[in-house]
Design a protein around this motif. Structure first.
Motif, PDB file in Angstrom:
ATOM      1  N   HIS A 101       0.851  -1.187   0.000  1.00 13.57           N
ATOM      2  CA  HIS A 101       0.000   0.000   0.000  1.00 13.57           C
ATOM      3  C   HIS A 101       0.886   1.236   0.000  1.00 13.57           C
ATOM      4  CE1 HIS A 101      -2.933  -2.952   1.496  1.00 13.57           C
ATOM      5  NE2 HIS A 101      -3.883  -2.109   1.127  1.00 13.57           N
ATOM      6  N   HIS A 133       2.324   3.904   3.954  1.00 14.16           N
ATOM      7  CA  HIS A 133       2.285   3.029   5.122  1.00 14.16           C
ATOM      8  C   HIS A 133       3.496   3.167   6.035  1.00 14.16           C
ATOM      9  CE1 HIS A 133      -0.975  -0.292   4.895  1.00 14.16           C
ATOM     10  NE2 HIS A 133      -1.459   0.888   4.553  1.00 14.16           N
ATOM     11  N   ASP A 179       2.009   7.518   7.032  1.00 12.25           N
ATOM     12  CA  ASP A 179       0.779   7.025   7.652  1.00 12.25           C
ATOM     13  C   ASP A 179       0.412   7.871   8.865  1.00 12.25           C
ATOM     14  OD1 ASP A 179      -1.236   4.678   7.898  1.00 12.25           O
ATOM     15  OD2 ASP A 179      -0.388   4.869   9.912  1.00 12.25           O
ATOM     16  N   SER A 206      -4.049   9.886   4.503  1.00 11.62           N
ATOM     17  CA  SER A 206      -5.272  10.058   3.728  1.00 11.62           C
ATOM     18  C   SER A 206      -5.033  10.975   2.531  1.00 11.62           C
ATOM     19  CB  SER A 206      -6.373  10.629   4.623  1.00 11.62           C
ATOM     20  OG  SER A 206      -7.574  10.805   3.898  1.00 11.62           O
ATOM     21  N   THR A 261      -2.191  11.520   0.933  1.00 16.42           N
ATOM     22  CA  THR A 261      -1.345  10.849  -0.052  1.00 16.42           C
ATOM     23  C   THR A 261      -2.130   9.812  -0.840  1.00 16.42           C
ATOM     24  OG1 THR A 261       0.626  11.205   1.293  1.00 16.42           O
ATOM     25  CG2 THR A 261       0.729   9.433  -0.340  1.00 16.42           C
ATOM     26  N   ARG A 262      -2.969   9.042  -0.162  1.00 15.11           N
ATOM     27  CA  ARG A 262      -3.754   8.042  -0.877  1.00 15.11           C
ATOM     28  C   ARG A 262      -4.697   8.686  -1.885  1.00 15.11           C
ATOM     29  NH1 ARG A 262      -3.008   5.537   4.203  1.00 15.11           N
ATOM     30  NH2 ARG A 262      -4.786   6.590   5.175  1.00 15.11           N
ATOM     31  N   ARG A 263      -5.218   9.843  -1.561  1.00 15.46           N
ATOM     32  CA  ARG A 263      -6.103  10.541  -2.496  1.00 15.46           C
ATOM     33  C   ARG A 263      -5.318  11.094  -3.691  1.00 15.46           C
ATOM     34  NH1 ARG A 263      -8.907  10.085   1.947  1.00 15.46           N
ATOM     35  NH2 ARG A 263     -11.183  10.281   1.912  1.00 15.46           N
TER      36      ARG A 263
END
Length: 493
Positions: free
Chosen positions: A41, A44, A48, A184, A186-188
């Motif tokens: 992922h 992480h 994170d 959050s 970074t994932r977006r």
């Protein structure tokens, strides 16, 4: 071996690589970009939410950004620079929200007052002087200061509950601080990049080698952690944004600029409370002064956090001694980073920082009761049963040669770039993610000199970051203009 050609290879799936990828795709959508992440992922490791403080580091509450010398003189230049850098980051995040790339700013950033709290005559005098100097500058004009117990009970009720008011104490407060879930965010950003033509994400892949070709490009061999299959990537530009893993990768590159660098790893832990009755009594980030001998990243603070949409309180960090460079790294990381060109600086740092090493080892052996006792300096009524220990992320502080060729331990971030601009690496820790946009703009200016100097990229940069090319430290009117926009767009007022 399968081979592929790309314009840009990003190594490490954290906030730095995601930010650079976003900037480059906004500047030139035609660029081909591959992002390689060792884990299954993105975001992480240090990015994170549980692995960092989540503080939108703006210098409002972090006392180590305004050091005091032996004569009582307080310097504020670093706080000004960090604040201006964070304002640059806020501008880019505002752009992402305005363009609908991120739908709701509260998915990653929330208004959280930033406060500093000290006790004892010496530290109160320091905080008073710090406030006087900072509040006279337009970047910090809204900072409040108080030594009133009544005022502090309003600002930080949980901290003032049952506190002995016979001793002197003081606090500063900036209302428009923030709590940031960098994971959050970074994932977006990565999810958006995956929707763009010419972008590829390779999870569970690690870099095995980097070698410069005669054409000036980089031949990078990556391996699939699951199948063992290798892939050969030819990249015009490589960015090493792998947190603690950047130093070993920089060493693999063997560029001249990597010579002399070493790393000093520091682990961390938090006390975490998710009891709703306790959590609702505290709604700010409150920073104190670090113990004597502690590294700057160990400044104690009691934080309101919203991680993956859920509120919690975190206290710490409690530092520790480790030889790992990554949370999911190897105990051999430190030893394998020792090279002929950095052994002398690393030995010198070890010799000159024995107090720090002893402090980190002592921290590692603290009991739960010891940690809760430290917490009670901030929260006198803290109950052991409400708090659990959780591991935070790894930080690898920079070791580099000083002017005399000796070793020097640096607490901060630094970009190391090849002289031809074909490779760059980000080393170090705090303020890190909070200044990601400014740091990646620095990478663009050092490694894409001709393109960013072009009228097209200059104009586009001013759309992404309206203050680009101007000084927020020197221009109060400009600061007011951009801050009104960012605080409104990101709902930080």
């Amino acid at each position: 071996m399968t081979a592929t050609n790309v314009d840009v290879l990003l190594v490490g799936g954290g906030v730095m690589s995601a930010t650079l990828g976003m900037l480059l795709k906004q500047l030139d959508p035609a660029l081909t970009i591959t992002l390689v992440e060792r884990l299954d992922h993105v975001a992480h490791e240090s990015t994170d939410g549980w692995n960092n403080a989540g503080t939108g580091h703006a210098g409002y509450c972090e006392l180590n950004y305004t050091p005091e010398d032996q004569n009582g003189n307080v310097t504020i230049e670093r706080a000004l620079a960090i604040n201006a850098s964070f304002e640059v980051t806020l501008q880019f995040w505002s752009y992402l929200v305005e363009q609908g790339i991120i739908q709701n700013p509260s998915d990653f950033i929330n208004a959280t007052a930033h406060q500093s709290f000290v006790w004892g005559e010496k530290d109160v005098a320091f905080l008073r002087k710090r406030h006087e100097l900072l509040s006279n500058h337009h970047l910090f004009a809204e900072m409040q200061f108080s030594e009133s117990a009544e005022q502090l009970r309003e600002w930080m009720p949980l901290i003032m509950s049952s506190r002995d008011t016979s001793q002197p104490f003081a606090a500063t407060r900036v209302e428009h601080g923030s709590d940031v879930d960098f994971g959050s965010l970074t994932r977006r950003m990565v999810a958006h990049l995956q929707q763009q033509d010419g972008f590829e994400l390779r999870l569970s892949h690690s870099v095995k080698s980097l070698r410069k070709s005669k054409r000036g490009h980089w031949r990078v061999v990556i391996e699939d952690e699951k199948s063992g299959k290798e892939l050969d990537i030819n990249a015009k530009f490589v960015f090493l944004g792998a947190g603690g893993g950047s130093l070993p990768l920089l060493q693999k590159s063997n560029i001249d600029e990597s010579q002399g660098y070493g790393g000093f790893p520091v682990s961390g832990q938090w006390l975490v409370c998710q009891d709703p009755e306790v959590v609702k009594r505290h709604s700010s980030k409150v920073y104190g002064k670090a113990p004597v001998g502690a590294p700057p990243m160990s400044v104690p603070h009691l934080d309101t956090r919203i991680i993956n949409g859920k509120p919690a309180l975190l206290f710490g960090p409690f530092a520790g001694f480790t030889t790992k460079f990554l949370k999911k790294g190897s105990v051999f990381d430190l030893f394998s980073s020792v090279k002929s060109y950095n052994v002398a600086p690393m030995m010198a740092v070890g010799r000159d920082n024995m107090d720090l090493t002893k402090y980190l080892i002592a921290e590692s052996f603290q009991s739960h009761k010891d940690r809760v006792d430290s917490l009670r300096n901030f929260f006198p009524d803290a109950q052991e049963k409400n708090w659990k220990l959780q591991n935070a992320g790894m930080r690898v502080q920079i070791i580099k040669k000083d002017a005399k060729g000796h070793g020097k331990l640096e607490f901060g971030t630094e970009i190391v770039a090849a002289k031809d601009g074909s490779l760059a690496a980000l080393l170090g820790a705090s303020p890190g993610a909070s200044t990601a946009v400014q740091a990646m703009i620095d990478v663009l200016e050092r490694c894409f000199k001709d393109r960013i100097a072009s009228p097209e990229w200059q104009a586009r940069m001013r759309e992404l970051v309206p203050s680009y090319g101007q000084s927020l430290v020197n221009d109060g009117a400009l600061l007011k203009q951009v801050r009104e926009r960012t605080l409104s767009t990101l709902k930080l007022r």
